[in-house]
Motif scaffolding. Sequence first.
Motif, PDB file in Angstrom:
ATOM      1  N   TYR A 169       3.976  15.730   5.687  1.00 32.65           N
ATOM      2  CA  TYR A 169       5.375  15.887   5.277  1.00 32.65           C
ATOM      3  C   TYR A 169       5.633  15.542   3.805  1.00 32.65           C
ATOM      4  O   TYR A 169       6.712  15.809   3.298  1.00 32.65           O
ATOM      5  N   GLY A 170       4.667  14.943   3.152  1.00 31.47           N
ATOM      6  CA  GLY A 170       4.786  14.725   1.707  1.00 31.47           C
ATOM      7  C   GLY A 170       5.613  13.538   1.259  1.00 31.47           C
ATOM      8  O   GLY A 170       5.700  13.272   0.068  1.00 31.47           O
ATOM      9  N   PHE A 171       6.221  12.796   2.196  1.00 30.69           N
ATOM     10  CA  PHE A 171       7.020  11.646   1.773  1.00 30.69           C
ATOM     11  C   PHE A 171       6.106  10.490   1.350  1.00 30.69           C
ATOM     12  O   PHE A 171       4.917  10.448   1.692  1.00 30.69           O
ATOM     13  N   LYS A 172       6.683   9.541   0.610  1.00 31.60           N
ATOM     14  CA  LYS A 172       5.938   8.357   0.180  1.00 31.60           C
ATOM     15  C   LYS A 172       6.708   7.112   0.589  1.00 31.60           C
ATOM     16  O   LYS A 172       7.937   7.097   0.601  1.00 31.60           O
ATOM     17  N   ILE A 173       5.957   6.044   0.897  1.00 30.88           N
ATOM     18  CA  ILE A 173       6.586   4.778   1.260  1.00 30.88           C
ATOM     19  C   ILE A 173       5.591   3.645   1.018  1.00 30.88           C
ATOM     20  O   ILE A 173       4.387   3.816   1.245  1.00 30.88           O
ATOM     21  N   LEU A 174       6.085   2.513   0.527  1.00 31.57           N
ATOM     22  CA  LEU A 174       5.225   1.343   0.353  1.00 31.57           C
ATOM     23  C   LEU A 174       5.149   0.601   1.683  1.00 31.57           C
ATOM     24  O   LEU A 174       6.172   0.286   2.292  1.00 31.57           O
ATOM     25  N   TYR A 203       0.865  -1.172   0.000  1.00 33.23           N
ATOM     26  CA  TYR A 203       0.000   0.000   0.000  1.00 33.23           C
ATOM     27  C   TYR A 203       0.903   1.222   0.000  1.00 33.23           C
ATOM     28  O   TYR A 203       1.740   1.384   0.896  1.00 33.23           O
ATOM     29  N   GLU A 204       0.758   2.081  -1.012  1.00 35.56           N
ATOM     30  CA  GLU A 204       1.587   3.280  -1.075  1.00 35.56           C
ATOM     31  C   GLU A 204       0.981   4.362  -0.189  1.00 35.56           C
ATOM     32  O   GLU A 204      -0.092   4.876  -0.462  1.00 35.56           O
ATOM     33  N   TYR A 205       1.709   4.670   0.875  1.00 32.52           N
ATOM     34  CA  TYR A 205       1.252   5.706   1.792  1.00 32.52           C
ATOM     35  C   TYR A 205       1.952   7.017   1.470  1.00 32.52           C
ATOM     36  O   TYR A 205       3.169   7.069   1.296  1.00 32.52           O
ATOM     37  N   THR A 206       1.179   8.092   1.395  1.00 33.08           N
ATOM     38  CA  THR A 206       1.714   9.435   1.196  1.00 33.08           C
ATOM     39  C   THR A 206       1.353  10.288   2.407  1.00 33.08           C
ATOM     40  O   THR A 206       0.184  10.392   2.774  1.00 33.08           O
ATOM     41  N   SER A 207       2.360  10.856   3.038  1.00 29.69           N
ATOM     42  CA  SER A 207       2.124  11.692   4.213  1.00 29.69           C
ATOM     43  C   SER A 207       1.540  13.033   3.797  1.00 29.69           C
ATOM     44  O   SER A 207       2.140  13.768   3.010  1.00 29.69           O
ATOM     45  N   LEU A 257      12.397  -3.959   5.697  1.00 27.80           N
ATOM     46  CA  LEU A 257      13.496  -3.664   4.773  1.00 27.80           C
ATOM     47  C   LEU A 257      12.974  -3.309   3.383  1.00 27.80           C
ATOM     48  O   LEU A 257      13.505  -2.413   2.716  1.00 27.80           O
ATOM     49  N   LYS A 258      11.917  -4.009   2.954  1.00 30.88           N
ATOM     50  CA  LYS A 258      11.311  -3.701   1.644  1.00 30.88           C
ATOM     51  C   LYS A 258      10.741  -2.288   1.658  1.00 30.88           C
ATOM     52  O   LYS A 258      10.909  -1.525   0.705  1.00 30.88           O
ATOM     53  N   SER A 259      10.058  -1.935   2.739  1.00 30.56           N
ATOM     54  CA  SER A 259       9.456  -0.597   2.850  1.00 30.56           C
ATOM     55  C   SER A 259      10.527   0.486   2.841  1.00 30.56           C
ATOM     56  O   SER A 259      10.393   1.501   2.143  1.00 30.56           O
ATOM     57  N   VAL A 260      11.582   0.268   3.623  1.00 30.90           N
ATOM     58  CA  VAL A 260      12.666   1.252   3.709  1.00 30.90           C
ATOM     59  C   VAL A 260      13.239   1.540   2.322  1.00 30.90           C
ATOM     60  O   VAL A 260      13.537   2.690   1.981  1.00 30.90           O
ATOM     61  N   SER A 261      13.374   0.498   1.506  1.00 33.15           N
ATOM     62  CA  SER A 261      13.971   0.665   0.167  1.00 33.15           C
ATOM     63  C   SER A 261      13.088   1.491  -0.766  1.00 33.15           C
ATOM     64  O   SER A 261      13.561   1.985  -1.793  1.00 33.15           O
ATOM     65  N   THR A 262      11.800   1.676  -0.417  1.00 33.37           N
ATOM     66  CA  THR A 262      10.881   2.419  -1.291  1.00 33.37           C
ATOM     67  C   THR A 262      10.651   3.854  -0.836  1.00 33.37           C
ATOM     68  O   THR A 262       9.908   4.592  -1.485  1.00 33.37           O
ATOM     69  N   TYR A 263      11.266   4.245   0.291  1.00 33.79           N
ATOM     70  CA  TYR A 263      11.027   5.589   0.829  1.00 33.79           C
ATOM     71  C   TYR A 263      11.467   6.663  -0.164  1.00 33.79           C
ATOM     72  O   TYR A 263      12.558   6.611  -0.723  1.00 33.79           O
ATOM     73  N   LYS A 264      10.599   7.644  -0.364  1.00 31.81           N
ATOM     74  CA  LYS A 264      10.918   8.797  -1.218  1.00 31.81           C
ATOM     75  C   LYS A 264      10.551  10.060  -0.453  1.00 31.81           C
ATOM     76  O   LYS A 264       9.405  10.253  -0.065  1.00 31.81           O
ATOM     77  N   ASP A 265      11.550  10.896  -0.238  1.00 31.78           N
ATOM     78  CA  ASP A 265      11.324  12.134   0.500  1.00 31.78           C
ATOM     79  C   ASP A 265      10.622  13.166  -0.376  1.00 31.78           C
ATOM     80  O   ASP A 265      10.775  13.165  -1.605  1.00 31.78           O
ATOM     81  N   ALA A 266       9.860  14.037   0.268  1.00 25.46           N
ATOM     82  CA  ALA A 266       9.123  15.073  -0.468  1.00 25.46           C
ATOM     83  C   ALA A 266      10.067  15.952  -1.277  1.00 25.46           C
ATOM     84  O   ALA A 266       9.743  16.379  -2.391  1.00 25.46           O
TER      85      ALA A 266
END
Length: 253
Positions: free
Chosen positions: A54-59, A47-51, A203-212
């Motif tokens: 803060y605008g970041f995204k993470i699976l 599930y792609e969560y968008t804050s 670990l999978k989630s961490v690898s998908t983190y994208k900062d705003a």
Amino acid sequence: MKKIFLIATLILTMLTATAFAAENENADKNAADTENKNAVEKVFEPYEYTSETYGFKILCPTKPTVVVKPFEDPNKKGELLVFANDGIDVLFGYIIELDAFDNMKIPDLNTGKKSLIDSFLEKKREEKIYNSVNLQNITPDNKGVVMVTSKEVQVINDKGEVEITAVADQQTALAFFRSKSGRCISIQLLSADLDKSDYQDFLKSVSTYKDATDLSMPQDTKDKKSKDKKSKDKKSKDKKSKDKKSKDKKDKK
């Protein structure tokens, strides 16, 4: 079973019942397999969560319940994403913190001197509260540090003797790294049992983190930053090679 009076009818009924039982058993098995498959897919479907804050995204492994600013320190920035809980106890969740560490106190984990990185990792290992401290790839081109707390922590007195052995109710894992734009990010896993799939999902989630900041950067700016970094690294290597050759030449004289 209904009472059967004729042998032929009995045999026919038994055969029919057996066939229906086998068919029902197969149907039940297929239904169970489908249900299990759906359950697995539901659990591990990203599930792609968008804050919104803060605008970041993470699976994430599933859609989270969000707690904004779960810190005692009001100056800290971040969110708690809860995937499973028992009342107020978080059984599975992530704490995501932005601007999480002092940029000057942690060496560049991608291009920094190996001696400085090794020294930093060793200091973390000496804290004894961690079962493991490892430098690893967050993404193929970006390294970070992943630490897992110990299940048991020994309290040593001034004489070097074990005074107390504390058993933690919950282990945690912590990953920290710099985003593409250089922002300092930490993501902490809260889990009742790190032996389960929670850690791998983490670990999978961490690898998908994208900062705003990364998401708002135009692609040509990202490419330019990447190109400038590669050019800088090349110039540094060329300079070292040139200095080494010059030194070798002087030594021969």
